[in-house]
Motif scaffolding. Structure first.
Motif, short mmCIF file in Angstrom:
data_model
loop_
_atom_site.label_atom_id
_atom_site.label_comp_id
_atom_site.label_asym_id
_atom_site.label_seq_id
_atom_site.Cartn_x
_atom_site.Cartn_y
_atom_site.Cartn_z
N VAL A 60 49.37 33.57 76.90
CA VAL A 60 49.93 34.90 76.65
C VAL A 60 48.80 35.93 76.65
CG1 VAL A 60 51.10 36.31 74.89
CG2 VAL A 60 51.86 33.96 75.33
N ASP A 61 49.04 37.07 77.27
CA ASP A 61 48.03 38.13 77.33
C ASP A 61 47.78 38.71 75.94
OD1 ASP A 61 46.39 39.94 79.01
OD2 ASP A 61 47.70 41.44 78.09
N LYS A 62 46.51 38.94 75.61
CA LYS A 62 46.13 39.43 74.29
C LYS A 62 46.77 40.78 73.97
CE LYS A 62 42.13 40.17 71.30
NZ LYS A 62 40.68 40.07 71.15
N GLY A 63 46.93 41.61 74.99
CA GLY A 63 47.48 42.94 74.78
C GLY A 63 49.01 42.98 74.65
N SER A 64 49.66 41.84 74.77
CA SER A 64 51.13 41.80 74.81
C SER A 64 51.78 42.00 73.45
CB SER A 64 51.59 40.46 75.37
OG SER A 64 51.29 39.43 74.44
N GLY A 65 51.00 41.83 72.38
CA GLY A 65 51.57 41.92 71.04
C GLY A 65 52.13 40.60 70.55
N VAL A 110 57.77 14.64 79.86
CA VAL A 110 56.49 13.94 79.72
C VAL A 110 56.69 12.67 78.90
CG1 VAL A 110 55.07 16.01 79.95
CG2 VAL A 110 55.81 15.30 77.67
N SER A 111 55.86 11.71 79.18
CA SER A 111 55.93 10.46 78.41
C SER A 111 54.70 10.34 77.52
CB SER A 111 56.03 9.27 79.36
OG SER A 111 55.10 9.40 80.40
N PRO A 112 54.77 9.54 76.46
CA PRO A 112 53.63 9.41 75.55
C PRO A 112 52.38 8.94 76.30
CG PRO A 112 55.57 8.31 74.64
CD PRO A 112 55.91 8.69 76.04
N GLY A 113 51.26 9.61 76.04
CA GLY A 113 50.01 9.24 76.69
C GLY A 113 49.73 10.01 77.96
N GLN A 114 50.72 10.72 78.47
CA GLN A 114 50.53 11.51 79.69
C GLN A 114 49.56 12.65 79.42
OE1 GLN A 114 54.23 12.50 81.63
NE2 GLN A 114 53.28 14.12 82.85
N ILE A 115 48.68 12.93 80.39
CA ILE A 115 47.71 14.02 80.23
C ILE A 115 48.42 15.37 80.37
CG2 ILE A 115 45.66 15.13 81.22
CD1 ILE A 115 44.61 12.35 81.90
N LEU A 116 48.26 16.22 79.36
CA LEU A 116 48.90 17.55 79.34
C LEU A 116 47.93 18.64 79.76
CD1 LEU A 116 50.78 17.31 75.92
CD2 LEU A 116 51.66 16.77 78.19
N GLY A 117 46.64 18.37 79.61
CA GLY A 117 45.64 19.37 79.94
C GLY A 117 44.27 18.94 79.47
N ILE A 118 43.34 19.89 79.57
CA ILE A 118 41.95 19.62 79.19
C ILE A 118 41.60 20.43 77.95
CG2 ILE A 118 39.53 19.71 79.96
CD1 ILE A 118 41.30 17.74 81.56
N GLU A 119 41.09 19.76 76.96
CA GLU A 119 40.64 20.40 75.71
C GLU A 119 39.68 21.53 76.05
OE1 GLU A 119 38.07 17.77 73.64
OE2 GLU A 119 38.22 18.81 71.74
N GLY A 120 39.85 22.70 75.40
CA GLY A 120 39.03 23.83 75.80
C GLY A 120 38.77 24.84 74.71
N ASN A 121 38.53 26.07 75.15
CA ASN A 121 38.03 27.11 74.26
C ASN A 121 38.69 28.45 74.57
OD1 ASN A 121 36.38 28.21 72.25
ND2 ASN A 121 34.70 28.61 73.67
N THR A 122 39.97 28.43 74.98
CA THR A 122 40.67 29.68 75.31
C THR A 122 41.38 30.24 74.07
OG1 THR A 122 42.60 28.40 76.06
CG2 THR A 122 41.02 29.05 77.73
N GLY A 123 41.69 31.54 74.11
CA GLY A 123 42.36 32.18 72.98
C GLY A 123 41.40 32.47 71.84
N ARG A 124 41.92 32.45 70.62
CA ARG A 124 41.10 32.76 69.44
C ARG A 124 40.42 31.47 68.98
NH1 ARG A 124 41.30 33.58 63.76
NH2 ARG A 124 40.52 35.61 63.13
#
Ligand SMILES: [Zn+2]
Length: 203
Positions: free
Chosen positions: A56-61, A97-111
């Motif tokens: 979500v865009d930071k300016g969106s409220g 999705v099934s248990p254990g399926q990769i949803l994404g990569i751990e990261g540093n986005t947002g707050r």
């Protein structure tokens, strides 16, 4: 519920009231647990349907900008799970999705102040739950989960109560510090030998 990582991970910040990591303000509610992993592949803890996969865009409220790239999954067992601050998402809204399926990569986005997974468990009414209760880990900063230990701990839980009672009642465990030991405490080879020696004496 399985773990959101296959490998080792650490509790960086527990669920509940805490000092805000950015403003330093005390008593700020933290609705999930922050986990830091070794391999960064974030996996579905339960099967279900992807409710959101977005940033979500930071300016969106919309306050969910704080989560950065996030994926939420409506679980088959009545929980909604949030996986936040991802560097990349691997699933789309509406996807099963099934248990254990990769949803994404751990990261540093947002707050976020560093690479980690903000992991949140809610019921269908939106009520937050202590995610550590469902992951089977202590809600404690610094705790390190090691997957290779899991089966051993499971085995211990089945046997430990009877085994400890048996050892205590026969004086096998008696000695320095024995009144305040915790299950899972390591012992030295020397202590192990003393315990075996005592056991031999009474058998
Ligand atoms: Zn968090």
């Amino acid at each position: 519920m399985r773990k959101p990582f296959d490998g080792e991970f650490r509790v960086a910040s527990p669920y509940g009231s805490r000092v805000d990591p950015i403003t330093g303000e005390p008593g700020v509610w933290h609705g999930g647990v922050d986990l830091v992993s070794a391999d960064r592949n974030v996996r579905a803890v339960i099967g279900g349907t992807v409710l959101q996969s977005r940033m979500v865009d930071k300016g969106s409220g919309d306050r969910t900008w704080e989560w950065g790239n996030y994926v939420s999954v409506g679980g088959d067992d009545g929980f909604v799970i949030y996986y936040c601050h991802l560097d990349a998402r691997a699933v789309e809204k509406g996807q099963r999705v099934s248990p254990g399926q990769i949803l994404g990569i751990e990261g540093n986005t947002g707050r976020s102040t560093g690479i980690h997974l903000h992991f949140e468990v809610r019921d269908w009414g939106g009520q937050q739950r202590n995610p550590c209760d469902y992951l089977g880990i202590p809600n404690q900063a610094g705790y390190i989960f090691k997957p290779e230990r899991e089966s051993w701990e499971d085995e211990c839980h089945d046997w430990s109560r009877d085994a400890v009672e048996w050892c205590v009642s026969r004086g096998i465990l008696k000695g320095k510090g024995d009144d305040n030991f915790a299950l899972g405490d390591p012992i030295t080879r020397e202590e192990m030998c003393v315990m075996l020696f005592r056991a031999r004496e009474i058998m």
